[in-house]
Write an enzyme that holds these catalytic residues in place. Sequence first.
Site, short mmCIF file in Angstrom:
data_model
loop_
_atom_site.label_atom_id
_atom_site.label_comp_id
_atom_site.label_asym_id
_atom_site.label_seq_id
_atom_site.Cartn_x
_atom_site.Cartn_y
_atom_site.Cartn_z
N GLY A 3 110.62 52.44 41.28
CA GLY A 3 109.57 51.87 40.44
C GLY A 3 110.06 51.87 39.00
N TRP A 59 109.77 54.07 36.57
CA TRP A 59 110.38 55.31 36.06
C TRP A 59 111.69 55.60 36.79
CZ3 TRP A 59 111.62 57.70 32.18
CH2 TRP A 59 111.62 59.07 31.98
N GLY A 60 111.70 55.38 38.09
CA GLY A 60 112.94 55.59 38.83
C GLY A 60 114.06 54.72 38.29
N ARG A 87 111.65 52.45 49.01
CA ARG A 87 111.14 51.89 50.27
C ARG A 87 111.62 50.46 50.46
NH1 ARG A 87 104.76 52.60 50.09
NH2 ARG A 87 105.22 51.42 48.23
N LYS A 139 97.08 64.54 30.94
CA LYS A 139 97.13 63.54 29.85
C LYS A 139 96.85 62.13 30.38
CE LYS A 139 101.08 61.44 30.86
NZ LYS A 139 101.27 59.99 31.03
N SER A 146 100.79 52.29 28.05
CA SER A 146 100.39 53.22 29.11
C SER A 146 99.51 52.52 30.13
CB SER A 146 99.64 54.40 28.50
OG SER A 146 98.83 55.02 29.48
N ASN A 159 97.65 54.06 32.30
CA ASN A 159 96.37 54.76 32.34
C ASN A 159 95.45 54.32 31.20
OD1 ASN A 159 96.55 56.81 34.62
ND2 ASN A 159 98.52 57.06 33.59
N1 NDP Z 1 106.55 54.58 34.14
C1 NDP Z 1 106.66 55.57 33.26
O1 NDP Z 1 106.80 55.33 32.05
C2 NDP Z 1 106.65 56.99 33.72
C3 NDP Z 1 106.18 57.34 34.98
N2 NDP Z 1 106.13 58.65 35.35
C4 NDP Z 1 105.65 59.03 36.65
O2 NDP Z 1 106.58 58.64 37.66
C5 NDP Z 1 105.90 58.36 38.88
C6 NDP Z 1 106.31 56.99 39.37
O3 NDP Z 1 105.89 56.07 38.37
P1 NDP Z 1 106.48 54.61 38.24
O4 NDP Z 1 107.87 54.54 38.71
O5 NDP Z 1 106.24 54.18 36.85
O6 NDP Z 1 105.50 53.82 39.23
P2 NDP Z 1 105.65 52.36 39.84
O7 NDP Z 1 104.30 51.97 40.25
O8 NDP Z 1 106.41 51.49 38.93
O9 NDP Z 1 106.59 52.59 41.13
C7 NDP Z 1 106.30 53.51 42.11
C8 NDP Z 1 107.36 53.40 43.18
O10 NDP Z 1 107.15 54.41 44.14
C9 NDP Z 1 107.54 53.93 45.40
N3 NDP Z 1 106.58 54.37 46.40
C10 NDP Z 1 105.26 54.17 46.42
N4 NDP Z 1 104.71 54.70 47.51
C11 NDP Z 1 105.73 55.26 48.20
C12 NDP Z 1 105.82 55.95 49.42
N5 NDP Z 1 104.73 56.18 50.18
N6 NDP Z 1 107.02 56.38 49.82
C13 NDP Z 1 108.11 56.14 49.08
N7 NDP Z 1 108.09 55.48 47.92
C14 NDP Z 1 106.92 55.05 47.49
C15 NDP Z 1 107.50 52.43 45.37
O11 NDP Z 1 108.75 51.99 45.79
P3 NDP Z 1 108.97 50.53 46.45
O12 NDP Z 1 108.70 49.56 45.35
O13 NDP Z 1 110.38 50.55 46.89
O14 NDP Z 1 107.98 50.40 47.58
C16 NDP Z 1 107.27 52.09 43.91
O15 NDP Z 1 108.22 51.21 43.39
C17 NDP Z 1 104.41 58.50 38.59
O16 NDP Z 1 104.00 59.78 38.96
C18 NDP Z 1 104.34 58.36 37.08
O17 NDP Z 1 103.23 59.03 36.52
C19 NDP Z 1 106.54 59.65 34.52
C20 NDP Z 1 107.03 59.35 33.27
C21 NDP Z 1 107.13 58.00 32.79
O1 13P Z 2 103.86 59.29 31.64
C1 13P Z 2 104.12 58.31 30.97
C2 13P Z 2 104.84 58.41 29.71
O2 13P Z 2 105.24 59.72 29.42
C3 13P Z 2 103.70 56.97 31.44
O3 13P Z 2 102.34 56.83 31.31
P1 13P Z 2 101.54 55.72 32.13
O4 13P Z 2 101.71 56.04 33.58
O5 13P Z 2 100.12 55.83 31.67
O6 13P Z 2 102.14 54.39 31.78
#
Ligand code: NDP
Ligand code: 13P
Length: 298
Positions: A12, A14-15, A33, A164, A227, A229
Site C-alpha cells: 500500500g 506506506w509499504g 496480496r 492520533k 491525512s 483520517n
Molecule cells: N500512508 C501513510 O502515510 C502511513 C501509514 N501507516 C500505517 O500503515 C498501515 C498501512 O497503511 P497504507 O499502506 O497507507 O494503507 P493502504 O490502504 O495504502 O494499503 C494497505 C495495503 O495493505 C494490504 N492489505 C490489505 N488487507 C490485507 C490483507 N488482509 N492481507 C494482506 N495484505 C492486505 C493491501 O495490499 P494489496 O493492495 O496488495 O491488496 C493494501 O495495499 C496502516 O496501519 C497505516 O496507519 C503508518 C505511517 C504512515
Molecule cells: O500515520 C500517518 C502519518 O504519520 C498517516 O496518517 P493517515 O493514515 O491519516 O494518512
Amino acid sequence: MKQPSIAVIGAGKWGQALHFALSQKHEVYITSRSPRDIKNFTDLKTALACDYLIIAIPAQQIRNWLQEHFTFNHQKILVASKGIEATSGQFLNEIYSEFVPEDNIGFISGPTFAAEVIQGLPTALVINTSNESLYHQFAPFFPDFIKTYFSEDVIGAEVAGAYKNVLAIASGICDGLKLGNNARASLIARGLVEMHRFGEYFGAQKETFIGLSGAGDLFLTASSTMSRNYRVGLGLAQGKALETILEELGEVAEGVKTCEAISELTKTHDIYTPIATEVKLILEGKCPKISLRDFLNN
Ligand SMILES: NC(=O)C1=CN([C@@H]2O[C@H](COP(=O)(O)OP(=O)(O)OC[C@H]3O[C@@H](n4cnc5c(N)ncnc54)[C@H](OP(=O)(O)O)[C@@H]3O)[C@@H](O)[C@H]2O)C=CC1
Ligand SMILES: O=C(CO)COP(=O)(O)O
C-alpha cells in the site's frame, strides 16, 4: 560481504514508501496480496524467507494475515501499522506476541506521511522495541533522509500511533465545520492530554506523548488534508455517509475501527476520553453540530 535480506510486506502507500526508502542502501524485496509492477516485487514465500521483515498491512487485517500466512523463522520484524484491533481491543504488540518473540520485534512510530517519504523528504521516525540491539540492526538500513530514534516504550508508541488517527478525524470534523484555528488548537492540545491519559492507564511513558510518536504524529495528521483520517473527518462534517467517505478514500483510515476499540477499552477500564467518545458517536451517525454543542456544554 553478504547483504542482509530484507523484505517489505504490504504494498500500500506506506509499504511502497518504506520500500523506496530502504532500497536506497540495499536491495529490498516487496510483496503484497495483489501483484504490483515494482522493482524487486516477489512472492510471499521469498519475502518470508528474508532475515528482516517490515510489515505494513492494516491493523484490522494483521491477526488473520499472521494466522493464514506467517511462519516464524527467526526473522527480525518491524511493524509499520498503526491501530488497535476492534474485535479484541488488543494493541498490535499484543497480537504479534502470539506469533513472534518480543526480542525479534519492533514498532515504527512518528510523523511519517508516505507521500513525503517516497519523495525523499527529511523525516524522523522512532523504532520502539524492548530489544535495543534490534534497533541497532534496523537503523542502518534507513537512508540519510530519515533520522531514526530508539525507544523502548512499545505500548506508548502503540497508543500514540493509534489514538492520533482518531484525533485526526476529530480535527477534520472541526475544520469541516469551520470552527476556526482556536478550536482546532484546543482540540489538538486536549487530544494530546486525552491520549496520554489513555496510554498512562496501559503503562505508557509521558515522554512518548511529548515526542515524535505522540505530539509529532498528532500535529502532522490533525492539521493536514494529506491525512486520510483527517479527510474522513472533513467528509463527516459535510454530512457524507461513512461508507461513501471510505469508498471515495480507497485507502485505509485506521481511526475508524480504532475508535471502536478505544470506546470499548475506555468503557471496560473507566478511562475519561471525551473526544474519542464524540468521534465514535459521529461515526455512528450523530450530527457533528449537535456533537459540538454537547461537547462544549459538558
Ligand atoms: N500512508 C501513510 O502515510 C502511513 C501509514 N501507516 C500505517 O500503515 C498501515 C498501512 O497503511 P497504507 O499502506 O497507507 O494503507 P493502504 O490502504 O495504502 O494499503 C494497505 C495495503 O495493505 C494490504 N492489505 C490489505 N488487507 C490485507 C490483507 N488482509 N492481507 C494482506 N495484505 C492486505 C493491501 O495490499 P494489496 O493492495 O496488495 O491488496 C493494501 O495495499 C496502516 O496501519 C497505516 O496507519 C503508518 C505511517 C504512515
Ligand atoms: O500515520 C500517518 C502519518 O504519520 C498517516 O496518517 P493517515 O493514515 O491519516 O494518512
